[in-house]
Every structure is written in C-alpha cells, then in structure tokens.
Motif scaffolding. Structure first.
Motif, mmCIF file in Angstrom:
data_model
loop_
_atom_site.group_PDB
_atom_site.id
_atom_site.type_symbol
_atom_site.label_atom_id
_atom_site.label_comp_id
_atom_site.label_asym_id
_atom_site.label_seq_id
_atom_site.Cartn_x
_atom_site.Cartn_y
_atom_site.Cartn_z
ATOM 1 N N PHE A 31 12.854 -30.575 -7.524
ATOM 2 C CA PHE A 31 12.779 -30.253 -8.964
ATOM 3 C C PHE A 31 11.466 -29.528 -9.271
ATOM 4 C CE2 PHE A 31 15.370 -34.270 -10.285
ATOM 5 C CZ PHE A 31 16.548 -33.649 -9.950
ATOM 6 N N ARG A 32 11.280 -28.206 -9.109
ATOM 7 C CA ARG A 32 12.325 -27.259 -8.848
ATOM 8 C C ARG A 32 11.897 -26.132 -7.924
ATOM 9 N NH1 ARG A 32 12.500 -25.443 -14.706
ATOM 10 N NH2 ARG A 32 10.423 -26.382 -14.626
ATOM 11 N N ALA A 33 10.660 -26.163 -7.454
ATOM 12 C CA ALA A 33 10.098 -24.991 -6.768
ATOM 13 C C ALA A 33 10.903 -24.549 -5.555
ATOM 14 C CB ALA A 33 8.652 -25.260 -6.359
ATOM 15 N N THR A 34 11.210 -25.472 -4.635
ATOM 16 C CA THR A 34 11.885 -25.017 -3.416
ATOM 17 C C THR A 34 13.354 -24.717 -3.658
ATOM 18 O OG1 THR A 34 12.118 -27.320 -2.643
ATOM 19 C CG2 THR A 34 10.218 -26.075 -1.845
ATOM 20 N N SER A 35 13.945 -25.292 -4.691
ATOM 21 C CA SER A 35 15.298 -24.893 -5.093
ATOM 22 C C SER A 35 15.280 -23.475 -5.656
ATOM 23 C CB SER A 35 15.843 -25.866 -6.143
ATOM 24 O OG SER A 35 15.955 -27.172 -5.626
ATOM 25 N N THR A 36 14.256 -23.155 -6.439
ATOM 26 C CA THR A 36 14.119 -21.823 -7.022
ATOM 27 C C THR A 36 13.828 -20.779 -5.952
ATOM 28 O OG1 THR A 36 13.402 -22.705 -9.146
ATOM 29 C CG2 THR A 36 12.764 -20.441 -8.656
ATOM 30 N N ILE A 37 12.973 -21.108 -4.982
ATOM 31 C CA ILE A 37 12.663 -20.181 -3.892
ATOM 32 C C ILE A 37 13.921 -19.823 -3.114
ATOM 33 C CG2 ILE A 37 11.497 -20.029 -1.644
ATOM 34 C CD1 ILE A 37 9.200 -21.722 -3.037
#
Length: 240
Positions: A31-37
């Motif tokens: 939540f949420r950086a690596t999902s966004t990457i």
C-alpha cells in the motif's frame, strides 16, 4: 546442493541486522509504492526512478525529458509534485513511454536503505506482480531478503502477507530458518482465501480508506494483474 537462505525483514528498522552481500532484496510496499511501480511499468512506463526526498524528486523531474513527478507523504500527494502514489493514476493511455519519478513515505526509503547497506540486487514486489517475483527468485538461486517497508518503521500486515505469499510459492527452493518468515507464511496461508475481507482490518487500510482509496487498496492485494518484474539498475527500476 546447499539451498540459498531466505529471511523476512519486518521493518526498515531491522534491516541493519542482516548481511545483504550476495543477496537479492525484494522491496515490498503493498500500500502502495511497489504496486504502483509494477503497474506503471506494466502499462508501458519507460522506467521508474525511486528517490527518497521531495527535493530530489523535483530536481530529477526537471532534468528528465518526458517525466512525471509523483509521491505522497502520509497518504497525500506532496505539494510541488504532479501526481500521487495510486496505481489507478497510471493507465497505459497516460504513462506509456514516460519516466515516473517517485517518492513515498516507506517504499522508496526502504529501497535506498537496501542500496546503502550493500544489496547485491534489488527488485520490487507486491501482489500485482507476485508470480513474476516468485519465478525470478527461484531461477536466480541466490540468497533472498524479503524487505517489508512497513509504516514509519512500524510493523504492518499487508507487506508481511505478501512476504508469506512469496514464501508459499518458493519455499522448497530455499533454506528458511527464520521466525518472521514462518509467521508470514502461516499468516498468508490462513487468510489467502479471504484477503479482501481480512485486509480491511489493517491500520493502513483504515488510514488510506479515509482518503477514498478503497478500490486502489483492493487492486493492491490482487495477484498478478501487473505481472512484470521491476529490477533496479543504473538508478532506475525497469522491467527485467
């Protein structure tokens, strides 16, 4: 043949206790950086440049053609940056061919800590690219640290659950003698069939849901919807 070791680090505050030499570090910030990457790269971003300060984000954005500056602190878009840290902000129609310069509260901080502590290789992981992460770790046959970005150094459930999901897929290929890994695997096994319900109990869900981000958060715990592998090379994350 001796199997490579795997450990789970539950918070950036614990990272210094581990030897990162000859080790692949998986940066986890569900939540949420690596999902966004993963989502931005899956949708055609040229690369993602993770930075650990707002000033650096702005400076690199100004110096990089066809770039977008983005980031959050405490779940909110940072003043001076263009966009936030939501996977839904980066459809292919918007992000394709562009460079995303990103700074976040926890994930980009953990990545730079791993760099500074001598990680041999860094990749990023979240549920949207679960299988890509698991398959890569099996293929590489190297020691692994599953690095949970947590929340301001405090334990969180969603990153630990993802570590457990990875362990479930790759455990036979590693030597795992690590209580935090055992906990992560047992917790994921217990809740994997009701993730969308269980995740609503977490403090980070309540923190971010207050900003109307429920759909984003459900996406962030959905496996393999952006199933590519971001690898950190030459200062940026690109598809490996």
């Amino acid at each position: 043949m001796k199997l490579p070791a795997l450990h789970t680090v539950l918070s950036p505050a614990l990272l210094h206790l581990y030897d990162l030499n000859n080790t692949i570090v998986v940066i986890i910030d569900v939540f949420r950086a690596t999902s966004t990457i993963a989502t931005a790269l899956y949708n055609g971003a040229e690369k993602v440049i993770p930075v650990d300060s707002v000033a650096q984000c702005i400076a690199i954005g100004n110096a990089t053609p066809n770039s977008i500056t983005a980031g959050e602190r405490d779940g909110k878009v940072i003043e001076g940056l263009q966009y936030g840290n939501s996977p839904g902000d980066y459809p292919a129609s918007f992000i394709k061919g562009k460079t995303l310069v990103l700074t976040t509260t926890n994930g980009t901080k953990m990545l730079h800590m791993a760099l500074n502590n001598g990680a041999a290789e860094i990749i990023t992981g979240s549920f949207p690219n679960l299988s890509a992460v698991a398959n890569y770790l099996i293929q590489q046959k190297k020691q692994v640290i599953l690095g949970c970005s947590a929340w301001k150094d405090k334990f969180n459930l969603e990153d630990t659950l993802f570590a457990g999901a990875v362990i479930q897929q790759i455990a036979p290929h590693f030597h795992i003698h690590c209580d935090s890994s055992l906990m992560a695997a047992e917790m994921y096994a217990m809740h994997q069939n009701n993730m969308h319900q269980f995740i609503r109990k977490t403090t980070h869900w309540h923190r971010l849901a207050a900003y109307g981000l429920e759909k984003d958060l459900e996406y962030c715990v959905t496996p393999d919807v952006a199933n590519i592998l971001p690898i950190y090379k030459n200062g940026a994350l690109q598809i490996g």
